[in-house]
Design an enzyme around this catalytic site. Structure first.
Site, short mmCIF file in Angstrom:
data_model
loop_
_atom_site.label_atom_id
_atom_site.label_comp_id
_atom_site.label_asym_id
_atom_site.label_seq_id
_atom_site.Cartn_x
_atom_site.Cartn_y
_atom_site.Cartn_z
N TYR A 52 0.32 -1.34 0.01
CA TYR A 52 0.09 -0.17 -0.26
C TYR A 52 0.92 1.36 -0.17
CZ TYR A 52 1.14 0.82 4.90
OH TYR A 52 1.78 1.29 5.65
N PHE A 62 2.57 9.25 3.69
CA PHE A 62 2.98 9.23 5.47
C PHE A 62 3.45 7.58 5.56
CE2 PHE A 62 -2.31 8.58 5.22
CZ PHE A 62 -1.76 6.76 6.14
N ASP A 63 2.26 6.83 4.46
CA ASP A 63 3.92 5.60 4.94
C ASP A 63 3.72 4.83 3.71
OD1 ASP A 63 4.68 3.43 5.81
OD2 ASP A 63 2.97 2.69 7.49
N ILE A 82 -6.32 -0.88 12.04
CA ILE A 82 -7.09 -0.24 11.79
C ILE A 82 -8.57 -0.05 11.65
CG2 ILE A 82 -5.41 2.23 12.16
CD1 ILE A 82 -6.29 2.71 9.35
N TYR A 108 -7.55 7.12 12.92
CA TYR A 108 -6.39 6.96 14.29
C TYR A 108 -7.02 8.46 14.88
CZ TYR A 108 -2.54 4.21 12.54
OH TYR A 108 -2.09 3.13 11.95
N PHE A 125 -5.71 5.06 0.95
CA PHE A 125 -4.44 4.38 0.57
C PHE A 125 -4.71 3.54 -0.61
CE2 PHE A 125 -4.94 4.23 5.48
CZ PHE A 125 -4.07 4.01 6.17
#
Length: 564
Positions: A52, A62-63, A82, A108, A125
């Site tokens: 992802y 962010f990731d 999550i 989050y 995502f």
């Protein structure tokens, strides 16, 4: 997720492009790539692997699992992800791609992740599903093709040779035996393979193709393997079983065709001539005597050929067709032979026995017909006329006297015919018929002759037409009684003191006509008389003098005295 709900969510996604309708209540899912074939969808409790990219609404990343160079593995629906991700991944197929929009309360929340995700952040995502499995999964075996005939299947402790392509569940290749141009060779059920492969090969036939899907706990599990197989990866093997055997195997014989009449079977020490095709278990031809147009000739049971063939040719009949399956430990073993027989290969020989013999064999004589009242039989030095047909034991015709105008003629014991035929013509009556089986050491030997293969056993059908009594070796004429005391005077018909050829011939013919002597039998008596004259005309002046004329017995006696 129900189709209607999905449609509503996709509608919401489209609305976002037109304006901001306010906070999202649930995950928005965009299935922007769905594979044509979907064998399985993600369900609660499934283990998954996926890649992802995670971004905010403004596109800032962010990731990313790609940046870490490792897929993400986890369990769906047990609180390890999550909530938005748990929901967004459900129903995915392997290789499906989705865009997910996760609202803050399903991500989050108001806390966020310090230094990484701010509070109340909506997360975006881009996900691709790579693997799905469950701890209750079993091995999935699909037979792609299978030979019509399968006499035996793989069991534990068998040694197998197979080709394979290995991929991850998403189709990513990680290994292939074809790229190495060599089969993978190993024992089954002894711990040399991953558990799933040990199980997946059981029951296969040589030549069978299978697809084997192995869950991670039957493969490389949490550790994976090197850089090519990630942790918790399901593996897909496309397998072609080339051959297999067991170290305890002996040869396997299949009698394809056995002649009704089998008077004799080959044993150790026999010399066998046979044709063969040699193939691997997958049908690949590695050798053939037919391609060389020449039989393979060898002794059996004496170590001249591989042990499996030494055993496999025992007990064959002439004309028999036999299949001999030879395991590698009775063939060429782990090393193979040349570039056509791989190491540890099972060999299949389809054999046709042409003939065999033993170096101690005599001529085999079968009397087909013998006239009644047979009192006079042939002996060495007799002159005989006979008809014959000569063939190989497989029926191949070689020669026949019937192809000529006259019967064959020969004086027995003069080395004019092969030894076996000479022996077979002895002690025959005129009119008798025989079948002779002549081994090569009494025939044309290892070298053969024009039209006769080397080391061939010959079959003769002979019929004795006539016979004439012969004379001892070295004689051209013998007297039936004592020769005349004054031989030269009687031979000199005109009493001129010399005997020319014509006078000599007239005298000899008279002796034969009156039964006082006989010539060496021949199809050309004139030549025999001419040879006699030439022997007596010692100075070759065309006439015989009294000093020149000597009986053969006198000459032999003189030689004895000279030697003494």
């Amino acid at each position: 997720m129900a189709p209607s709900s999905l449609i509503l969510l996709l509608g919401a996604l489209g609305a976002l492009g037109l304006g901001d309708p306010g906070p999202l209540e649930d995950v928005v899912i965009d299935r922007y790539y769905i594979p044509k074939i979907c064998l399985r969808e993600v369900q609660m409790g499934d283990f998954i692997r996926y890649h992802y990219n995670g971004t905010f609404k403004d596109g800032k990343k962010f990731d990313s699992s790609y940046d870490r160079g490792a897929t993400v593995a986890g369990v769906v629906g047990v609180g390890r992800l999550i909530t938005g991700m748990d929901r967004g991944l459900q129903g995915m197929c392997v290789n499906e791609r989705r865009h997910l929009i996760v609202p803050p309360h399903l991500g989050y929340g108001s806390i966020g992740v310090a230094g990484l995700i701010p509070p109340d952040a909506t997360l975006y995502f881009d996900v691709v599903m790579l693997d799905i499995w469950n701890k209750n999964d079993k091995l999935q075996i699909t037979t792609l093709s299978k030979p019509e005939h399968c006499n035996r299947t793989v069991e534990n402790s068998d040694f197998v040779r197979y080709h394979y392509n290995g991929t991850l569940l998403d189709g990513t290749p990680f290994d292939s035996s074809y790229s190495k141009n060599s089969t993978y060779d190993t024992y089954v059920g002894t711990g040399w393979l991953i558990k799933g492969m040990d199980q997946g090969l059981l029951g296969m036939c040589a030549g069978e193709k299978r697809s084997i899907i192995i869950p991670p706990f039957l493969a490389y599990g949490e550790k994976g393997y090197g850089t090519v197989i990630p942790p918790q990866a399901s593996l897909v093997f496309s397998v072609l079983l080339v051959d297999f055997h067991n170290p305890k195997d002996g040869i396997f014989l299949e009698h394809l065709e056995v002649p009704e009449s089998c008077k004799r079977r080959a044993v150790t020490g026999d010399f066998v001539r046979y044709h063969y095709n040699g193939t691997l278990m997958d049908g690949t031809l590695f050798d053939s005597s037919y391609s060389r147009n020449h039989t393979y000739n060898t002794y059996i049971g004496m170590g001249y050929i591989i042990p499996g063939m030494d055993q496999g040719l025992q007990g064959v009949c002439m004309g028999e067709r036999r299949r001999v399956v030879v395991p590698p430990h009775l063939a060429y073993g782990e090393n193979g032979a040349g570039n056509k027989i791989p190491g540890s290969a099972v060999l299949i020989f389809d054999v046709h026995i042409i003939d065999f013999h033993n170096p101690a064999d005599p001529v085999e004589i079968e009397t087909v017909y013998r006239p009644e009242g047979c009192n006079v039989t042939t002996r060495d030095r007799d002159f005989v006329r006979y008809h014959y047909n000569c063939s190989l034991l497989d029926g191949t015709k070689l020669f026949s006297s019937h192809d000529y105008e006259k019967p064959q003629e020969v004086t027995l014991g003069t080395n004019k015919v092969i030894e076996g035929l000479n022996s077979g013509l002895l002690n025959m009556c005129a009119g008798e018929r025989r079948v002779l089986i002549v081994p090569p050491h009494l025939g044309h030997g290892e070298s053969g002759a024009r039209g006769v293969p080397g080391s061939a056993v010959l079959r003769f059908e002979v019929e004795l037409i006539s016979m004439e009594e012969g004379v001892p070796e070295g004689y051209l004429f013998i007297w039936h009684g004592e020769p005349p005391a004054s031989l030269y005077e009687q031979m000199d018909l005109n009493k001129d003191g010399e005997i020319p050829a014509e006078e000599f011939s007239t005298f000899i013919k008279t002796q034969v006509a009156e039964g006082k002597g006989r010539l060496m039998p021949s199809s050309d008596p004139e030549k025999v008389i001419a040879d006699m004259f030439r022997n007596q005309d010692r100075n070759q002046d065309g006439k015989i003098t009294a000093e020149e004329l000597k009986l053969k017995s006198d000459e032999d006696q003189e030689k004895i005295h000279e030697e003494l």
